[in-house]
Scaffold this active site. Structure first.
Site, PDB file in Angstrom:
ATOM      1  N   GLY A  16       0.825  -1.206   0.000  1.00 22.67           N
ATOM      2  CA  GLY A  16       0.000   0.000   0.000  1.00 22.67           C
ATOM      3  C   GLY A  16       0.858   1.255   0.000  1.00 22.67           C
ATOM      4  N   PHE A  19      -0.994   6.904   2.983  1.00 18.68           N
ATOM      5  CA  PHE A  19      -0.252   7.630   4.020  1.00 18.68           C
ATOM      6  C   PHE A  19       0.585   6.678   4.871  1.00 18.68           C
ATOM      7  CE2 PHE A  19      -3.797  10.601   3.309  1.00 18.68           C
ATOM      8  CZ  PHE A  19      -3.074  11.763   3.097  1.00 18.68           C
ATOM      9  N   VAL A  84      -2.268  -6.885  -4.416  1.00 19.80           N
ATOM     10  CA  VAL A  84      -1.984  -7.930  -3.426  1.00 19.80           C
ATOM     11  C   VAL A  84      -3.202  -8.844  -3.391  1.00 19.80           C
ATOM     12  CG1 VAL A  84      -1.579  -8.371  -0.982  1.00 19.80           C
ATOM     13  CG2 VAL A  84      -0.621  -6.320  -2.061  1.00 19.80           C
ATOM     14  N   GLU A 175     -18.528  17.533   3.714  1.00 18.54           N
ATOM     15  CA  GLU A 175     -17.641  18.267   2.792  1.00 18.54           C
ATOM     16  C   GLU A 175     -18.172  18.168   1.360  1.00 18.54           C
ATOM     17  OE1 GLU A 175     -13.757  16.611   3.545  1.00 18.54           O
ATOM     18  OE2 GLU A 175     -13.413  17.961   5.235  1.00 18.54           O
ATOM     19  N   ASP A 305      -5.625   2.795   7.946  1.00 19.06           N
ATOM     20  CA  ASP A 305      -7.067   2.501   8.030  1.00 19.06           C
ATOM     21  C   ASP A 305      -7.376   1.022   8.236  1.00 19.06           C
ATOM     22  OD1 ASP A 305      -7.710   5.127   7.721  1.00 19.06           O
ATOM     23  OD2 ASP A 305      -8.763   4.911   5.814  1.00 19.06           O
TER      24      ASP A 305
END
Ligand SMILES: Cc1cc2nc3c(=O)[nH]c(=O)nc-3n(C[C@H](O)[C@H](O)[C@H](O)COP(=O)(O)OP(=O)(O)OC[C@H]3O[C@@H](n4cnc5c(N)ncnc54)[C@H](O)[C@@H]3O)c2cc1C
Length: 421
Positions: A16, A19, A84, A175, A305
């Site tokens: 991944g 972040f 993956v 948002e 996450d």
């Protein structure tokens, strides 16, 4: 070095390039290891600004940064683009869709999360989730197409062609609703002078009795009032039961005539987390130990996450946020470097810069760790500063500032074009 070759140094396989993965890989820059980052995309996505791509404020390239570019100054790192498919913990090996399986000495699992439609029928086929860059571009194109179609045939607007329902009263939903309302009120109002605006509207649907459950009451009230001032219909205590191409049915029996449903309501951790062999926590998240390793596997680090991370300072489980993922990724990388150097790992303590979200231009809410709050323009500036700092490179930051400043003065959204692939 070829994909399946291994040097004498330990291999750290980072799954991944979000972040968490980027944070971990960068923290290993000076370690005596080979770092291999694998992501199914060739870019890192800055999810907090996806709604600005969906509403034509930013270009896709401003929130998606080439992964290889992030590591071109890191000699011990390589990037591969592949999916993956599974992790073999006992064999210390990862399987991919295309590449040969790859062994590892240390593994960072930062595969993030996926959208969760909570069983609403028709949602996987007809809803527009807001989780990937492709999702944001797809929504923008769809909305532009609806306005172009209404410009040719006014009956489309009467049928709900320009009505957007946004699901979810958390940051993603609020948002998105605020940004879509600004796009409608400021940009499309001028772009399409002949389209009747009577049926062009945004409705925000939230299952609980309030928006922004994580914020204090006064910030929740400000959020609802601000959205309503933008013309957003806020429906609280309503659950979406099913989604059809032109209708949204609520559990209460209400039917909303809307050709667009934006899903910003929930997440479930990457299904690859099941391969890690531990009982999954809420949202299918994988519990990490205090030093972010996996219980019984000190060489494996679930972060971001996908992980259920407890702050060792407060004993509280941390939310799925970019800043948590970045800091946890960096700590996992540092802990691997420590293990390679024969040192003990350190527990993870989160540095909380506050919880924040925008509602629209000059309107945001911020709640700091000590309980202090801000709203309006000062909160909007604080949100901008914190999120610009999270953007991957100086170049992205510069481009974003130019676009924000320009649109702030002019309401201009230069990215409101549809490009056929
Ligand atoms: C719309 C939206 C708005 C947000 N706003 C904010 C905000 O304002 N502030 C904030 O702090 N946080 C915000 N967040 C949350 C924040 O973006 C996430 O917490 C953060 O991105 C998590 O980082 P991560 O590295 O764990 O996962 P991700 O950033 O999701 O990265 C996971 C990576 O894994 C890759 N991947 C997934 N599955 C596979 C596979 N099978 N094979 C190969 N690669 C794979 C993906 O391509 C992705 O690059 C927002 C999230 C969303 C969706």
């Amino acid at each position: 070095m070829a994909v399946d070759q291994q040097s004498a140094r330990p291999r750290v396989l980072v799954l991944g390039g979000g972040f968490a993965g980027v944070g971990a890989a960068r923290a290993l820059k000076k370690a005596d290891v080979d770092v291999v980052v694998v992501d199914k995309h060739d870019y890192h996505t800055f999810q907090p600004l996806l709604y600005q791509v969906a509403t034509a404020l930013l270009e896709p390239a401003e929130v998606g940064h080439p992964l290889r570019d992030l590591f071109d100054d890191q000699k011990n790192a390589r990037v591969h683009v592949d999916s993956v498919t599974s992790i073999d913990l006992a064999g210390r090996e990862v399987q991919f869709a295309d590449m040969k399986p790859m062994s590892y000495d240390y593994l960072v699992v930062g595969l993030g999360a996926e959208v969760n439609f909570f069983g609403a029928s028709g949602a996987p086929e007809h809803a527009f989730p807001m989780y990937t860059l492709a999702d944001a571009v797809r929504l923008k194109t769809h909305v532009l197409e609806k306005w172009e179609a209404a410009d040719k045939d006014d009956s489309l607007a009467e049928d709900g062609g320009l009505h957007i329902v946004v699901v979810g009263g958390g940051p993603t939903g609020v948002e998105s609703a605020g940004a879509l309302a600004e796009l409608y009120n400021n940009t499309f109002a001028e772009d399409y002078p002949d389209v009747s605006k009577e049926h062009a509207k945004i409705t925000l649907v939230e299952a609980s009795p309030q928006l922004f459950g994580m914020f204090k009451e006064k910030l929740r009230e400000y959020t609802k009032k601000t959205l309503e001032e933008y013309g957003v219909d806020v429906l609280l205590g309503e659950i979406v039961e099913s989604v059809e191409p032109t209708r949204v049915r609520l559990k209460s029996g209400k039917v909303l005539e809307a050709h667009t449903l934006v899903w910003g309501a929930g997440l479930t951790a990457s299904p690859i987390g099941r391969d890690l062999g531990v009982e999954l926590q809420r949202g299918n998240r994988v519990a990490a130990e205090a030093d972010l390793s996996l219980a019984g596997h000190p060489e494996v680090f679930p972060v971001g996450d996908i992980a259920w991370i407890t702050d060792t300072k407060t004993d509280e489980v941390l939310p799925q946020l970019g800043s948590v993922a970045l800091q946890a990724g960096e700590q996992a990388g540092e802990n691997i470097a420590r293990l390679v150097a024969g040192k003990e790992t350190k527990p993870f303590a989160y540095h909380d810069k506050g919880t924040m979200a925008t509602i629209g231009r000059g309107a945001a809410v911020v709640q700091l760790a000590g309980g202090r709050t801000m709203k309006g323009e000062p909160a909007f500036l604080a949100w901008g500063a914190v999120h610009l700092a999270l953007l991957s490179t100086g170049e992205d930051r510069a481009k974003t500032i130019v676009n924000w400043t320009w649109s702030g003065f002019t309401h201009e959204r230069a990215a409101r074009i549809s490009v056929e692939a």
